[in-house]
Motif scaffolding. Structure first.
Motif, PDB file in Angstrom:
ATOM      1  N   ASP A   1      -6.789   8.334  -1.471  1.00 10.09           N
ATOM      2  CA  ASP A   1      -7.925   9.577  -1.722  1.00 10.09           C
ATOM      3  C   ASP A   1      -7.943  10.043  -0.275  1.00 10.09           C
ATOM      4  N   VAL A   2      -8.900  11.358  -0.145  1.00 11.74           N
ATOM      5  CA  VAL A   2      -8.611  12.345   1.038  1.00 11.74           C
ATOM      6  C   VAL A   2      -9.449  11.408   2.182  1.00 11.74           C
ATOM      7  N   PRO A   3     -10.424  10.482   2.140  1.00 11.22           N
ATOM      8  CA  PRO A   3     -11.551  10.264   2.789  1.00 11.22           C
ATOM      9  C   PRO A   3     -10.028   9.138   3.648  1.00 11.22           C
ATOM     10  N   GLU A   4      -9.401   8.315   2.642  1.00  9.16           N
ATOM     11  CA  GLU A   4      -9.146   6.823   3.521  1.00  9.16           C
ATOM     12  C   GLU A   4      -7.334   7.484   3.825  1.00  9.16           C
ATOM     13  N   THR A   5      -6.650   8.767   4.245  1.00  6.86           N
ATOM     14  CA  THR A   5      -6.038   8.794   4.193  1.00  6.86           C
ATOM     15  C   THR A   5      -6.252   9.736   5.255  1.00  6.86           C
ATOM     16  N   LEU A   6      -7.714  10.236   5.860  1.00  7.57           N
ATOM     17  CA  LEU A   6      -7.906  10.826   7.394  1.00  7.57           C
ATOM     18  C   LEU A   6      -8.146   9.661   7.813  1.00  7.57           C
ATOM     19  N   ALA A   7      -8.979   8.455   6.998  1.00 11.81           N
ATOM     20  CA  ALA A   7      -9.318   7.258   8.061  1.00 11.81           C
ATOM     21  C   ALA A   7      -7.927   6.733   9.078  1.00 11.81           C
ATOM     22  N   LEU A   8      -6.968   6.103   7.940  1.00 17.41           N
ATOM     23  CA  LEU A   8      -5.383   6.405   8.524  1.00 17.41           C
ATOM     24  C   LEU A   8      -4.683   6.867   9.134  1.00 17.41           C
ATOM     25  N   LEU A   9      -4.957   8.332   9.316  1.00 15.00           N
ATOM     26  CA  LEU A   9      -4.305   9.479  10.002  1.00 15.00           C
ATOM     27  C   LEU A   9      -4.913   9.086  11.836  1.00 15.00           C
ATOM     28  N   MET A  10      -6.464   8.605  11.331  1.00 14.08           N
ATOM     29  CA  MET A  10      -7.377   9.200  12.651  1.00 14.08           C
ATOM     30  C   MET A  10      -6.805   7.348  13.210  1.00 14.08           C
ATOM     31  N   LEU A  11      -6.876   6.099  12.401  1.00 15.83           N
ATOM     32  CA  LEU A  11      -7.291   4.414  13.009  1.00 15.83           C
ATOM     33  C   LEU A  11      -5.580   4.343  13.498  1.00 15.83           C
ATOM     34  N   LYS A  12      -4.828   4.906  12.410  1.00 17.96           N
ATOM     35  CA  LYS A  12      -2.886   4.548  12.688  1.00 17.96           C
ATOM     36  C   LYS A  12      -2.708   4.996  14.540  1.00 17.96           C
TER      37      LYS A  12
END
Length: 495
Positions: free
Chosen positions: A235-246
């Motif tokens: 979902d969008v929140p998890e995708t955003l978290a992945l982009l930032m954390l990765k």
């Protein structure tokens, strides 16, 4: 560091540097240690790619084999060519993508050019590598797309939008990676301490992902995350978290000096950015997976300046030729926005002629550091006898306590009679408005100054004060570059 001469450079970056600076020659004895270092990075969950050591091993094998076969007529140019061919084989094998291997290896040494002389060897090496690999592992693509995509006109503006977004994100990522690398190098800490700190930061970022989404998200290469993004599994929140954390994990891993590839980490970031856009516009009626795939192509094109390889990669690794058109649009847009930025410090803008390379050399590489300077308090007669005649130069810098105070030449002295030379001193005639160069200036700028003022020698001063004399550069130094450039910088020109 005990087992490798220069642990600060490895993987794809070392292949690029060997190609440009060392005639395709590596420090072969360091290869096992560098491969083990990459294996350790990947094995302990570092945010790096498998293709790094694969490209490096391919380049080393290609280079070493042709060096050993030079008795059969192979030249130094061939060593460089087969370094690229070996790199192509490494990419082909790791991604089951022979076309990507060929195009990436040809594109990656330059930002705006290709290593065209390596085309045929790269084609053979890449295809052979692919055939050997698939005989063991099969031909299934790296990522699975849930549905076969066919180009639809309404999708193309979204691909362009992803290209713009990814181009901007890539510029920010490259800046942060370069900054982290520079701070790491300047810290003075041993490499093992820096990589340990980077690993600890990656672990913390993984823990954040585990707490928020019951998934460490950032650990490892990220192949599984790309598959999830292409399949619409985030979902969008998890995708955003992945982009930032990765992003943080990649910068921490590779910016600290750990060995590993940058290719797949950028693919993960691109897929995340594309999936984020796709998740924010569910009403656009986009085909599932289109924008993550376009984002993959865009980030690779922006990060490594390889737009053609980016388009080939998404077609081969997803098995979907329909992705090529939107992928090319996104890649071209991101490539244009990224400009001359690159994750590789060794990439050159384009192929250069020998003359261009000579003019681009820094002054610090050719200056005479043992400078003969004239004191201000000697007479003009003493200057002629003790400096002009003795050292056979027509002009000299004037200095006191190592500080440049002027410049004097035989032409300045010839304006005075013999009697005047007996009583006049250097300080009376020396030119005070001196044309100088600095160590980081290029030979081109020095040549222009020499031509404008009809000088045969120009004093070189330090960067900080602009007054301390650190050397001198002459027309003879510039002319000597013709024989020095070839072994130092490689042989990029066609003739």
């Amino acid at each position: 560091m005990r087992f490798t001469r220069d642990p600060s450079i490895h993987d794809t970056e070392e292949v690029i540097e060997a190609f440009h600076k060392h005639g395709g020659v590596f420090d072969y004895r360091s290869a096992p240690a560098k491969v083990l270092a990459a294996a350790a990075t990947l094995g302990f969950g570092g945010a790096a790619g498998l293709e790094g050591p694969s490209v490096y091993v391919g380049g080393v094998i290609g280079s070493y084999a042709i060096r050993k076969a030079r008795r059969f007529g192979f030249t130094r140019r061939d060593v460089r060519t087969f370094t690229i061919a070996g790199a192509a084989a490494g990419i082909s094998a790791i991604f089951k993508a022979p076309l990507t291997g060929i195009v990436f290896a040809l594109e990656v040494p330059y930002m705006d050019d290709m290593t065209r002389e390596a085309l045929v060897p790269s084609l053979i090496a890449s295809t052979t590598s692919y055939l050997v690999l698939v005989s063991f592992l099969g031909v299934s693509p790296l990522f699975y797309a849930a549905q076969r995509y066919q180009v639809v006109a309404r999708d193309l503006p979204w691909a362009l939008l992803v290209g713009v977004l990814v181009g901007l994100v890539a510029r920010a990522f490259i800046w942060s990676y370069r900054l982290a690398s520079e701070l790491s190098r300047k810290s003075g800490l041993p490499l093992w301490v820096r990589t340990a700190l980077g690993g600890a930061l990656v672990g913390i970022l993984g823990l954040v992902g585990q707490v928020l989404y019951h998934d460490p998200l950032v650990l490892g290469t990220g192949y599984d995350k790309v598959q999830q993004l292409v399949s619409g599994g985030m979902d969008v929140p998890e995708t955003l978290a992945l982009l930032m954390l990765k992003t943080g994990a990649i910068v921490a891993t590779l910016g600290s000096g750990a060995a590993g590839g940058m290719f797949i980490p950028m693919i993960v970031l691109g897929a995340s950015a594309g999936a984020l856009v796709e998740g924010l516009v569910p009403s656009a009626g986009l085909s599932a997976g289109l924008l993550p795939v376009a984002g993959m192509a865009a980030f690779l094109a922006a990060g490594y300046n390889t737009p053609l390889a980016a388009a080939a990669f998404i077609a081969e690794t997803t098995g979907g030729a329909g992705y090529v058109i939107p992928g090319l649009l996104a890649a071209a847009t991101a490539y244009a926005i990224a400009g001359r930025t690159s994750v590789s410090a060794g990439q050159r803008w384009r192929r250069e002629s020998r003359v261009e390379r000579i003019l681009g050399v820094r002054v610090e590489q050719i200056i005479t550091k043992d400078v003969i300077a004239v004191p201000e308090d000697i007479t003009l007669r003493e200057f002629v006898g003790e400096f002009v005649v003795k050292h056979r130069h027509k002009s000299f810098p004037v200095a006191e306590n190592g500080q440049l105070t002027g410049f004097i030449g035989l032409a300045d002295v010839n304006r005075y009679s013999t009697a005047e030379r007996e009583r006049m001193h250097v300080r009376d005639v020396a030119v005070r408005d001196v044309v100088t160069a600095k160590p980081t200036d290029t030979v081109q700028s020095v040549v222009e100054k020499m031509a404008a003022g009809d000088f045969d020698r120009i004093p070189v001063v330090d960067e900080e004060t602009g007054r301390r004399l650190v050397g001198i550069v002459s027309t003879t130094d510039v002319l000597s570059l013709e024989r020095l450039v070839e072994p130092t910088l490689g042989d990029d020109e066609d003739v």
